[in-house]
Scaffold this motif. Structure first.
Motif, PDB file in Angstrom:
ATOM      1  N   ARG A 101       0.837  -1.197   0.000  1.00  0.00           N
ATOM      2  CA  ARG A 101       0.000   0.000   0.000  1.00  0.00           C
ATOM      3  C   ARG A 101       0.876   1.253   0.000  1.00  0.00           C
ATOM      4  NH1 ARG A 101      -4.700  -1.485   4.474  1.00  0.00           N
ATOM      5  NH2 ARG A 101      -5.572  -3.301   3.362  1.00  0.00           N
ATOM      6  N   GLY A 102       0.373   2.272  -0.673  1.00  0.00           N
ATOM      7  CA  GLY A 102       1.068   3.545  -0.724  1.00  0.00           C
ATOM      8  C   GLY A 102       2.010   3.634  -1.903  1.00  0.00           C
ATOM      9  N   PRO A 103       1.949   4.724  -2.650  1.00  0.00           N
ATOM     10  CA  PRO A 103       2.798   4.857  -3.848  1.00  0.00           C
ATOM     11  C   PRO A 103       4.281   4.834  -3.548  1.00  0.00           C
ATOM     12  CG  PRO A 103       1.728   6.947  -3.289  1.00  0.00           C
ATOM     13  CD  PRO A 103       1.083   5.897  -2.447  1.00  0.00           C
ATOM     14  N   LEU A 104       4.699   5.418  -2.423  1.00  0.00           N
ATOM     15  CA  LEU A 104       6.124   5.429  -2.099  1.00  0.00           C
ATOM     16  C   LEU A 104       6.622   4.028  -1.773  1.00  0.00           C
ATOM     17  CD1 LEU A 104       6.427   8.696   0.041  1.00  0.00           C
ATOM     18  CD2 LEU A 104       7.042   8.323  -2.353  1.00  0.00           C
ATOM     19  N   ASN A 105       5.839   3.286  -1.001  1.00  0.00           N
ATOM     20  CA  ASN A 105       6.218   1.907  -0.667  1.00  0.00           C
ATOM     21  C   ASN A 105       6.233   1.036  -1.915  1.00  0.00           C
ATOM     22  OD1 ASN A 105       6.617   2.383   2.046  1.00  0.00           O
ATOM     23  ND2 ASN A 105       4.533   1.785   2.631  1.00  0.00           N
ATOM     24  N   ARG A 106       5.243   1.250  -2.788  1.00  0.00           N
ATOM     25  CA  ARG A 106       5.199   0.461  -4.022  1.00  0.00           C
ATOM     26  C   ARG A 106       6.416   0.754  -4.890  1.00  0.00           C
ATOM     27  NH1 ARG A 106       0.949  -2.137  -5.969  1.00  0.00           N
ATOM     28  NH2 ARG A 106       1.472  -1.516  -8.119  1.00  0.00           N
ATOM     29  N   ARG A 107       6.790   2.018  -4.949  1.00  0.00           N
ATOM     30  CA  ARG A 107       7.967   2.371  -5.740  1.00  0.00           C
ATOM     31  C   ARG A 107       9.226   1.757  -5.133  1.00  0.00           C
ATOM     32  NH1 ARG A 107      10.692   2.524 -10.074  1.00  0.00           N
ATOM     33  NH2 ARG A 107      12.393   4.032 -10.103  1.00  0.00           N
ATOM     34  N   ALA A 108       9.283   1.755  -3.804  1.00  0.00           N
ATOM     35  CA  ALA A 108      10.460   1.184  -3.136  1.00  0.00           C
ATOM     36  C   ALA A 108      10.570  -0.309  -3.413  1.00  0.00           C
ATOM     37  CB  ALA A 108      10.384   1.442  -1.631  1.00  0.00           C
ATOM     38  N   VAL A 109       9.443  -1.030  -3.334  1.00  0.00           N
ATOM     39  CA  VAL A 109       9.462  -2.471  -3.594  1.00  0.00           C
ATOM     40  C   VAL A 109       9.780  -2.731  -5.065  1.00  0.00           C
ATOM     41  CG1 VAL A 109       8.095  -4.595  -3.579  1.00  0.00           C
ATOM     42  CG2 VAL A 109       7.892  -2.982  -1.696  1.00  0.00           C
ATOM     43  N   ALA A 110       9.283  -1.878  -5.960  1.00  0.00           N
ATOM     44  CA  ALA A 110       9.586  -2.029  -7.386  1.00  0.00           C
ATOM     45  C   ALA A 110      11.080  -1.884  -7.648  1.00  0.00           C
ATOM     46  CB  ALA A 110       8.799  -1.002  -8.196  1.00  0.00           C
ATOM     47  N   VAL A 111      11.721  -0.966  -6.928  1.00  0.00           N
ATOM     48  CA  VAL A 111      13.168  -0.800  -7.069  1.00  0.00           C
ATOM     49  C   VAL A 111      13.889  -2.050  -6.574  1.00  0.00           C
ATOM     50  CG1 VAL A 111      15.173   0.485  -6.207  1.00  0.00           C
ATOM     51  CG2 VAL A 111      13.129   1.715  -6.958  1.00  0.00           C
ATOM     52  N   ALA A 112      13.405  -2.621  -5.467  1.00  0.00           N
ATOM     53  CA  ALA A 112      14.001  -3.857  -4.952  1.00  0.00           C
ATOM     54  C   ALA A 112      13.834  -4.979  -5.967  1.00  0.00           C
ATOM     55  CB  ALA A 112      13.341  -4.244  -3.634  1.00  0.00           C
ATOM     56  N   ARG A 113      12.690  -4.990  -6.656  1.00  0.00           N
ATOM     57  CA  ARG A 113      12.473  -6.016  -7.672  1.00  0.00           C
ATOM     58  C   ARG A 113      13.473  -5.870  -8.809  1.00  0.00           C
ATOM     59  NH1 ARG A 113      10.950  -7.496 -12.469  1.00  0.00           N
ATOM     60  NH2 ARG A 113       9.391  -9.132 -12.805  1.00  0.00           N
TER      61      ARG A 113
END
Length: 314
Positions: A101-113
């Motif tokens: 949840r949350g655009p910042l968290n999603r972006r962070a997880v996407a970077v980890a991916r």
């Protein structure tokens, strides 16, 4: 025919037939180059697990052959484990992205991916090394099928039922251990025992009493939950390794921390759900399950006999 034993036929020869057909069909599927590599890997590993589960129903009277084929099929599946795990890492983190949840968290997880994808070896559709591994797996499955073609195990339905009972007890005990220890290894062992029991239950689904149908459905669902938990466990190991690497940018570092938090939360939810489902799945003692299996198998045998008689009369 499907992955199912016919109740009216000799159980030993039925197991040999089912496994031989399974391995033959799988070997042919692995040779289809137009099928994605990940699908063929999954097909090969699943077939090995189903075949091993089937052979365990005949393990007692055929110990030497069982040990040989069990180890042979285990090693065949293990040779493809690394490629399967690499694909599972991205599948798992993609599923986590949908839950974040949350655009910042999603972006962070996407970077980890993205960081994960660049550091693990993901076998592509045209990977020569992986195609070689699949060719070897195909040959091994064909070899095992050839040996089983000459296999004529002799044992009765009671022996087959006892072997299923042993598998049920192992899965039940593994669940108790997972509840007590709460370690990744304990859940891993529970997953393997549960999936073996589920494959065997599917083989014996001719014994279709309401209780056994419910048991089979619960085993399938529990195996899925424990499989997802296992995928997250190995994904966490990879992300944690990446988090220790030097010279990452701040966003990537945040992505690793966020991903680890999401993984832990989802894995804990899966464990809680699996433990609750496990209590319901293995609520009955072995004796009660064995009694139901015996009753259902006899009914299936009687039903097959009646159908045969009706066919001859017509």
């Amino acid at each position: 025919m499907a992955f199912k034993l016919h109740p009216k036929r000799d159980p030993g020869r039925e197991i040999a037939r089912v496994v031989q057909v399974l391995l033959g069909r799988t070997a042919r599927k692995l040779s289809r180059l137009d099928t994605p590599v990940t699908e063929r890997i999954h097909c090969a590993r699943t077939a090995c697990k189903r075949a091993r589960a089937a052979l365990k129903l005949a393990a007692s009277p055929q110990k030497k052959l069982f040990r040989r084929e069990n180890l042979w099929l285990r090693d065949t599946a293990r040779a493809l484990a690394r490629a399967r795990d690499a694909d599972a890492h991205l599948t798992s983190i993609d599923a986590l992205l949908k839950r974040t949840r949350g655009p910042l968290n999603r972006r962070a997880v996407a970077v980890a991916r993205e960081a994960l994808a660049t550091r693990i070896q993901i076998a592509g559709a045209n990977s020569p090394a992986l195609e070689h591994q699949l060719t070897q797996a195909t040959a091994r499955l064909q070899k095992s099928g050839e040996r089983l073609a000459a296999w004529r195990p002799e044992f009765d339905c009671a022996a087959m039922g006892r072997n299923f009972g042993r598998g049920y007890v192992r899965a039940r005990a593994a669940g108790i251990a997972a509840r007590r220890e709460k370690t990744a290894e304990a859940f891993h062992q529970w997953r393997k025992a549960t999936k073996t029991c589920a494959h065997q239950s599917r083989l014996l689904r001719a014994a279709a009493t309401p209780m056994l149908k419910k048991l089979r459905a619960n085993l399938d669902q529990l195996g899925k939950q424990l499989g997802d938990e296992h995928d997250l466990t190995i994904l966490r190991e990879q992300v944690e390794k990446l988090s220790r690497l030097p010279r990452r940018d701040p966003l990537e570092e945040k992505g690793m921390r966020t991903a680890l938090g999401v993984i832990d939360a989802r894995r804990e939810a899966l464990r809680t759900s699996a433990l609750a489902l496990g209590r319901r799945t293995f609520a009955r003692r072995k004796r009660r399950v064995m009694s139901e299996l015996k009753k259902g198998w006899r009914r299936a045998q009687d039903g097959s006999a009646r159908k045969a008689g009706e066919g001859e009369g017509g």
